[in-house]
Each structure stands twice: as structure tokens, then as C-alpha cells.
Design a protein around this motif. Structure first.
Motif, PDB file in Angstrom:
ATOM      1  N   ALA A 168       0.836  -1.194   0.000  1.00  0.00           N
ATOM      2  CA  ALA A 168       0.000   0.000   0.000  1.00  0.00           C
ATOM      3  C   ALA A 168       0.875   1.250   0.000  1.00  0.00           C
ATOM      4  O   ALA A 168       0.439   2.311  -0.456  1.00  0.00           O
ATOM      5  CB  ALA A 168      -0.913   0.003   1.218  1.00  0.00           C
ATOM      6  N   GLU A 221       2.741   3.441  -1.526  1.00  0.00           N
ATOM      7  CA  GLU A 221       3.024   3.731  -2.947  1.00  0.00           C
ATOM      8  C   GLU A 221       4.468   4.296  -3.083  1.00  0.00           C
ATOM      9  O   GLU A 221       5.219   3.882  -3.951  1.00  0.00           O
ATOM     10  CB  GLU A 221       2.008   4.766  -3.465  1.00  0.00           C
ATOM     11  N   TYR A 261       6.807   1.686  -7.526  1.00  0.00           N
ATOM     12  CA  TYR A 261       5.907   1.640  -8.673  1.00  0.00           C
ATOM     13  C   TYR A 261       6.097   2.872  -9.552  1.00  0.00           C
ATOM     14  O   TYR A 261       5.294   3.126 -10.435  1.00  0.00           O
ATOM     15  CB  TYR A 261       4.445   1.539  -8.180  1.00  0.00           C
ATOM     16  N   HIS A 297       5.991   6.050  -8.808  1.00  0.00           N
ATOM     17  CA  HIS A 297       5.281   7.308  -8.579  1.00  0.00           C
ATOM     18  C   HIS A 297       5.923   7.986  -7.379  1.00  0.00           C
ATOM     19  O   HIS A 297       5.456   7.795  -6.253  1.00  0.00           O
ATOM     20  CB  HIS A 297       3.791   7.062  -8.316  1.00  0.00           C
ATOM     21  N   GLY A 316      -4.247  10.288  -7.125  1.00  0.00           N
ATOM     22  CA  GLY A 316      -2.888  10.583  -7.590  1.00  0.00           C
ATOM     23  C   GLY A 316      -2.918  11.122  -9.021  1.00  0.00           C
ATOM     24  O   GLY A 316      -3.817  10.746  -9.786  1.00  0.00           O
ATOM     25  N   ILE A 366      -1.802   7.825 -11.282  1.00  0.00           N
ATOM     26  CA  ILE A 366      -2.606   6.605 -11.228  1.00  0.00           C
ATOM     27  C   ILE A 366      -4.001   6.921 -10.708  1.00  0.00           C
ATOM     28  O   ILE A 366      -4.192   7.781  -9.821  1.00  0.00           O
ATOM     29  CB  ILE A 366      -1.940   5.529 -10.322  1.00  0.00           C
ATOM     30  N   VAL A 399      -6.015   5.959  -8.561  1.00  0.00           N
ATOM     31  CA  VAL A 399      -6.401   5.337  -7.300  1.00  0.00           C
ATOM     32  C   VAL A 399      -6.439   6.417  -6.237  1.00  0.00           C
ATOM     33  O   VAL A 399      -5.682   7.402  -6.310  1.00  0.00           O
ATOM     34  CB  VAL A 399      -5.416   4.221  -6.867  1.00  0.00           C
ATOM     35  N   LEU A 403      -5.520   8.149  -2.968  1.00  0.00           N
ATOM     36  CA  LEU A 403      -4.299   8.128  -2.159  1.00  0.00           C
ATOM     37  C   LEU A 403      -4.473   9.017  -0.948  1.00  0.00           C
ATOM     38  O   LEU A 403      -5.258   9.969  -0.971  1.00  0.00           O
ATOM     39  CB  LEU A 403      -3.104   8.698  -2.958  1.00  0.00           C
ATOM     40  N   LYS A 418       3.113   8.039   0.707  1.00  0.00           N
ATOM     41  CA  LYS A 418       1.841   8.053  -0.008  1.00  0.00           C
ATOM     42  C   LYS A 418       1.258   6.646   0.076  1.00  0.00           C
ATOM     43  O   LYS A 418       1.912   5.673  -0.273  1.00  0.00           O
ATOM     44  CB  LYS A 418       2.040   8.477  -1.468  1.00  0.00           C
ATOM     45  N   ASN A 420      -1.595   3.971  -1.025  1.00  0.00           N
ATOM     46  CA  ASN A 420      -2.619   3.596  -1.997  1.00  0.00           C
ATOM     47  C   ASN A 420      -3.807   2.983  -1.240  1.00  0.00           C
ATOM     48  O   ASN A 420      -3.683   2.011  -0.514  1.00  0.00           O
ATOM     49  CB  ASN A 420      -2.009   2.581  -2.972  1.00  0.00           C
ATOM     50  N   GLY A 474      -6.280   1.472  -2.467  1.00  0.00           N
ATOM     51  CA  GLY A 474      -6.944   0.431  -3.253  1.00  0.00           C
ATOM     52  C   GLY A 474      -7.515  -0.703  -2.389  1.00  0.00           C
ATOM     53  O   GLY A 474      -8.562  -1.272  -2.680  1.00  0.00           O
TER      54      GLY A 474
END
Lengths: 561, 146
Positions: A55, A57, A75, A77, A106, A109, A111, A113, A134, A136, A138
Motif C-alpha cells: 500500500a 506507494e 511503482y 510514482h 494521484g 494513477i 487510485v 491516495l 503516499k 494507496n 486500493g
């Protein structure tokens, strides 16, 4: 209630997850001299963190000016190099607070955040920078999605600004979060303290729902669970159907039982009531038939016993009354007879006495006049009167005897009895040359033989006596059947009796012909005997010169042989 | 005693009594003519001139009726009633001559307008005296209808 549990469970899961993410950061933040760690070691820590939970990010550490010291973004970012002006750095470094940003999408992406930031310390335990991550969100979609809310219900998450963060079944596609803070149901669902209510409203997807919420304590977010009413009330409806069905069944059962018990209880009661009414109207022969062993059956039995007893009592009473009435009738008849008797006796005995005294006076004159012929006539008058008195007394004595039936009843062979009777009056029969015919097939009768013989004797004697100037005097004795009655008769072809006198002939001292011998007691005696045998007697004659038939019955069949 | 021709109707069922009465009347020279009827029916036939007595000459109107009560067929009361119901016959003095001294008989007879009620005395002398006085009173002293 199930919704509340579900929303609470989802909230707790989310809470624990976010708390865990925060705790990991806080853990690093409390490490003394974390900011002074060599960059490669710091890098290793941050990498470990991102590996620990996907999670994250991206994670970065800054110095006291907000410049990135170390950053990991697996990832791709990452952060900008300078976070000096960012809210996250400022909160963590300058205000020494853990920072948790509102949800945002974000830029790269799609998603949701959040940005978390904690202060980090140097060897002197002074705040020397910030650790920023950060996260995520999700996974929140995953939690919300796996929250089972019936078949058609759903859960969603709103943040502290009451923005819709994620909802079940939908991955957020746009970068815009829907603002729900103006929605009335959100205001009602999310309450400051206490248990959130379960209410009905038009939900997020526009249908009428039953909804509730649960607070995620760590971040002041809320999980809202909504179940469409159509489904929410399905169990209730099913329950209603079940209850309704049960009720209908119960009612049918009750009806059946009612009918059964009405057969058991009401019908017998109705029978009893009807029977009571019939008894009231005087029908004591009524009985109630109740086939049951319970109290009603017993009541019916008691009722029947009571009715039987009542019937017996009443029958007894009626018998007594009937007997008494019969007795009174008999007494009245006897009394009338007695009055008539004393009256007629005084007359009928006085009458010959006057004759005797009168002609005795005449005798004197006859003797004085020397009228021998008249003397003899007058003596004859006296003798006749004396005879009459004698016969009268004899007959009266006889009549008084009949009242008491001395001889017991027995079977009588009529032909033998008639033979005796004819013997007794044979003198007069032969004197008048009367032919007497007796029917050959006369039945046997039941009664007092001496009295029955007396009846025939009197009737034959009467027939012969009142034969008149009949050149071929004839008497017939026989029997004829009339329905159930056997009618005996003594029939002559003599003078006959006019219809006006058909009843009178049976009266005491009644004589139709003053010239004939007799006392007027004979037929009264005959009538008395017949009545004592429960029979009746009457005269059949078409009038003067047409002959006479005396007819009589002898009681009912039971007294006959 | 004026010897006017008078007729007596005697209604008496007892032949001995009738004989006795007739003989007493004869001895006392009371009646020229005496008609004797043995029962009520005969008496009414005579009075109403019915049956065997249709001829006025054979059944003249009597001046006095002597009526016994206990009679065969129609009794004395029936005769009494029919006589007193008749416009012509009710004027004839009717004297009941009975053995009965029963109060009900006496009341009934007077109620039916009998002119007199006499009881037959048992003693012969008294019977003779009674008949003599009756004849004297009703046939001589008593003014007859003319």
C-alpha cells in the motif's frame, strides 16, 4: 442489526489497516537518530517498508528543510525533490504532528491516495525532518467490496470531509471525489457520538434503502452500509407470509376444533335444550342421546334418568287422578241413584200400600153390602199389591247386591249358561208358546257367570213378557261382530219400543206399560251388571209393533277369552 | 148440592188406584162422567183430540183433571206443561194427585201452574174424604168458566 455489524466489521478492518500503516511510520519516527542514518541504510529501511506493505506507494525522508534525503518509489510514482512547502512536511516538521491527508487521486494513477507524514529525529532526539508516505487506498475498495450486504446491498466509505472515497463494485475511474456532505442521509447517519442510527432513505444509488454507518476511529472516516428495502424487508415479508400462513392454518385448525367441539359440546347442549323445551310443553317421553364419555354425556344420562323418573311420577299422579276421578264419578252416579232410589222407593212402596189400605176399606163396605163378588175382586187387588211390594223388595235387594260383584270372573261357555237361563224362564216361555232360537256358535266370554246368566234371564223374560198379541212369538239369541266389538243380542218380534224410550227403559222403576207385571228394576239390574263388566247395553227397535233387540257388549278384548 | 152434569178426567197408571178413586166417586155420587187414562200420552191424546180420541163427542172437555205424576211414556209433568201451554185447556182446573211428597215435585208442579197439589193418603178414610172435598170444592163451590 446485521447491517450495523457489517459496517462495524468493515470499519474495524479498515481502521486496523490504516492504523497499522501509521504505526509502522510512527515506529520509524521514534527511532533516535533516524535522520542521521547513512543514506544507504535509510534507503534500506524505506525499501523494507514498501516491501512490507504494497500500500505504500512511495516513501521518502526529508531533512529539516524539506528536501528529500532518501526516497523509495517501487511503482515509479515518487515525490518531488522539495517538500518544503507541502502540508505534510510542514505539519510533521514544524508542528511535530502526525499528518494524514484527505483522500485525493494521484495525478498519475487513478487510485485514491492519502499522504501520511511523521516527524523524524536526530541523535539528540530533536526533530530533524519528516518521513512522508503516499498510501494507496486500493485495499479499501477490496474491504468494501468484500463486505457482504445481502444480495443487492452495498457498502461505501466516506472520509472526514464526507467525500465518497470508494464504493463497492466500482473502482473509482475519475479523479474527482463525490462530495456527500450535503446529503441529508449522511448528516443523519454520521452522528457525533453514540450508536449510529439505522434509517430508511433514498440511498446513494437512488433506491430506497435501509442504511447505517460505522466510524473508523483512527481517521474519522465512516463506512456506510445500504440495503435496498425490497431486500431488507424480504425476510420480514417471508416472515409475514410464514406468520400469515401459520395464522390461516391455526384458524383453520381452530375452526375444525370448534366444529369438533361443537359436535362434542354444543350439539349435546342443543339437544338438551330442545329436550328441556319439549318437557316444558309436557312431552315426558323425550330422551337425549349423547355419545360421549365426558361431562355432557354424564349430564345427558342424568337428564334422561331425571326425565324417566319425572315421567314415572307424572304417570303415577295421572293414574291417581284418573282413579280418583273414576271413583268420584262412581260415587256421584251412586249418589244420584240413591236419591232416585229413596224417591222412587217411597213412591213405589207407598203405592201398593195405598191400594191395600184402600181396598181394605172397600172390603168393609162389601161385607156390609153383602156383595161377595166384589169382595173377591177387592181381595185380589190387595193380594196383587202385596205381591208387588214383595217383588219390589226382592228386586231392590238384588239390585243392591249387584253393586258388589261377589263372584270372581271366569271363562264362561255361553251355550251352557244360556241353557240354564232358559230353564229358569221356561214356564213363561211355554205358557206363551214362544219359540226361542240360540245361535250355535256363541263364543266363550269372561265374567261373573251368575250375573251374566241373570242378564240373559232378564232379557229373555222381558222379551217374552212384552210379546203382545204376536201370533208367532219368536226370540233369537246370538252374536254379531262390529269392528272389534262382539255384540250379543236378545231379539224378539214383540211390541217394540219407541225410540223416545230407548234410554228410559233402563231407569230404575221405569215401566212403559202399567198393565204389565214387573217392578221396573229388571233392566236397571241388567244395565248395572253389563257396566260392571265394562260393557254397554242399548235398545234397537224400529218402534211399536216392530219387535225389540237388546244389544250389549262385554268389556274389552282383554276381558274376553 | 146442585147436580150439574160434570166430567172428570182421571190420569192414573195404577189400575188399583184408579179403581179405588172411581169407586169412591161413585159412592159419593160425585161425577156423572169419569174418563180414565192410563198414561200421559193417552191423556194428551184425549185432551188434544188426537190419535184414538179425535171425535169431540167421545172426548168431551172435562170440568176437572186429576193427574198422577209418575206415569209411563209421558209423565204427569209433561201432561201438566202441555195443558197449561194450551190456550183452551189451561182454564180447566188441574189437580195433581200423587203419592209423592217430595218437595221438588210440589215446587215443579206449582211452577207449571198446577191449580192444586194433593197427596194420596194411605188411610182409606182419609183418601175418600179428600176426594169428596175435592169434588165439592172444585165442581160445586168453585165457579166454573162459562
Amino acid at each position: 442489526i446485521a447491517q450495523r455489524e457489517r459496517s462495524r466489521a468493515a470499519a474495524e478492518e479498515i481502521d486496523a489497516y490504516i492504523d497499522d500503516l501509521q504505526r509502522k511510520l510512527s515506529y520509524l519516527a521514534r527511532v533516535q537518530g533516524f535522520s542521521e542514518l547513512p543514506p544507504d541504510i535509510l534507503q534500506t529501511f524505506l525499501e523494507a517498508l514498501t516491501r512490507h506493505n504494497t500500500a505504500y506507494e512511495s516513501v521518502a525522508a526529508t531533512d529539516n528543510r524539506g528536501r528529500l534525503v532518501s526516497a523509495v518509489a517501487p511503482y515509479g510514482h515518487g515525490f518531488e525533490n522539495d517538500l518544503t512547502d507541502s502540508l505534510a512536511f510542514r505539519r510533521a516538521y514544524q508542528e511535530h504532528e502526525d499528518f494524514f491527508s484527505p483522500v485525493e487521486f494521484g495525478p498519475a494513477i487513478q487510485v485514491p491516495l492519502v499522504t501520511m507524514a511523521v516527524p523524524i529525529r536526530d541523535m539528540q532526539d530533536e526533530i530533524a525532518g519528516a518521513l512522508v508516505a503516499k498510501v494507496n487506498l486500493g485495499f479499501l475498495w477490496f474491504v468494501v467490496s468484500k463486505t457482504e450486504v445481502g444480495d443487492s446491498g452495498y457498502a461505501y466509505l466516506v472520509d472526514d470531509r464526507r467525500f465518497l472515497v470508494v464504493q463497492k463494485g466500482d473502482l473509482p475511474k475519475t479523479g474527482v471525489l463525490e462530495d456527500l456532505s450535503k446529503r441529508r442521509f449522511i448528516q443523519e447517519l454520521i452522528v457525533a457520538r453514540g450508536e449510529p442510527p439505522v434509517i430508511t432513505y433514498h440511498g446513494l444509488r437512488g433506491t430506497k434503502v435501509l442504511g447505517t454507518s460505522a466510524r473508523i476511529a483512527s481517521v474519522n472516516w465512516h463506512v456506510v452500509v445500504e440495503l435496498p428495502l425490497s431486500e431488507a424487508y424480504a425476510p420480514v415479508r417471508r416472515m409475514l407470509i410464514f406468520i400469515g400462513g401459520t395464522l390461516v392454518l391455526a384458524m383453520l385448525a381452530a375452526l375444525g376444533l370448534g366444529l369438533y367441539f361443537s359436535g362434542q359440546a354444543v350439539l349435546p347442549l342443543e339437544k338438551l335444550t330442545a329436550a328441556s323445551q319439549r318437557i316444558q310443553s309436557g312431552d315426558f317421553a323425550v330422551r337425549v342421546h349423547v355419545e360421549s364419555g365426558h361431562e355432557l354425556g354424564m349430564l345427558a344420562t342424568t337428564f334422561n334418568t331425571m326425565t324417566t323418573r319425572l315421567q314415572e311420577l307424572i304417570a303415577g299422579l295421572e293414574r291417581n287422578v284418573a282413579e280418583r276421578e273414576k271413583l268420584i264419578d262412581e260415587l256421584e252416579t251412586k249418589n244420584t241413584e240413591l236419591e232416585r232410589f229413596t224417591y222412587t222407593v217411597s213412591h213405589d212402596l207407598k203405592s201398593p200400600l195405598i191400594t191395600i189400605k184402600g181396598f181394605l176399606g172397600m172390603l168393609e163396605q162389601d161385607v156390609l153390602a153383602g156383595d161377595r163378588e166384589r169382595l173377591e175382586t177387592d181381595i185380589q187387588y190387595i193380594a196383587n199389591a202385596a205381591d208387588k211390594m214383595y217383588h219390589l223388595l226382592e228386586d231392590l235387594l238384588e239390585l243392591s247386591r249387584i253393586g258388589r260383584m261377589v263372584n270372581p270372573s271366569e271363562g264362561i261357555v255361553l251355550s251352557e249358561l244360556l241353557h240354564e237361563a232358559l230353564e229358569l224362564v221356561s214356564g213363561r216361555i211355554s205358557q206363551k208358546g214362544v219359540r226361542v232360537d240360540v245361535a250355535p256358535d256363541l263364543p266363550a266370554v269372561y265374567g261373573d257367570p251368575i250375573r251374566i246368566r241373570e242378564v240373559f234371564e232378564n232379557l229373555i223374560d222381558n222379551a217374552v213378557k212384552y210379546m203382545g198379541e204376536q201370533p208367532e212369538p219368536h226370540v233369537e239369541i246370538g252374536m254379531r261382530k262390529d269392528q272389534d266389538d262382539r255384540i250379543f243380542f236378545v231379539k224378539d218380534n214383540g211390541l217394540g219400543i219407541e225410540s223416545a224410550y230407548h234410554d228410559k227403559v233402563f231407569d230404575l222403576f221405569e215401566q212403559l206399560n202399567p198393565n204389565k207385571e214387573g217392578t221396573g228394576v229388571g233392566l236397571a239390574t241388567v244395565k248395572r251388571i253389563i257396566e260392571l263388566h265394562d260393557g254397554r247395553i242399548w235398545v234397537e227397535s224400529e218402534g211399536m209393533g216392530k219387535g225389540t233387540a237388546f244389544c250389549f257388549t262385554l268389556g274389552k278384548e282383554k276381558t274376553q277369552l | 148440592m146442585s147436580e150439574k152434569a160434570s166430567t172428570i178426567l182421571l190420569v192414573e197408571d195404577n189400575p188399583a188406584h184408579a179403581e179405588l178413586i172411581i169407586r169412591i166417586f161413585q159412592q159419593h155420587c160425585i161425577a156423572n162422567t169419569l174418563y180414565h187414562m192410563q198414561d200421559g200420552e193417552e191423556a194428551l191424546n184425549y185432551l188434544f183430540r188426537k190419535g184414538d180420541c179425535t171425535h169431540p163427542e167421545s172426548s168431551p172437555r172435562p170440568d176437572l183433571i186429576l193427574l198422577d205424576l209418575r206415569l209411563p211414556k209421558k209423565d204427569g209433568f209433561e201432561v201438566l206443561q202441555e195443558v197449561k201451554n194450551s190456550e183452551n185447556l189451561r182454564k180447566i182446573p188441574l189437580i195433581v194427585l200423587s203419592t209423592s211428597d217430595a218437595g221438588q215435585d210440589i215446587r215443579r208442579a206449582y211452577a207449571a201452574h198446577a191449580n192444586s197439589y194433593l197427596m194420596k193418603p194411605v188411610e182409606f178414610q182419609k183418601f175418600a174424604e179428600l176426594l169428596d172435598r175435592v169434588a165439592v170444592y172444585w165442581l160445586h163451590w168453585n165457579c166454573r168458566m162459562r
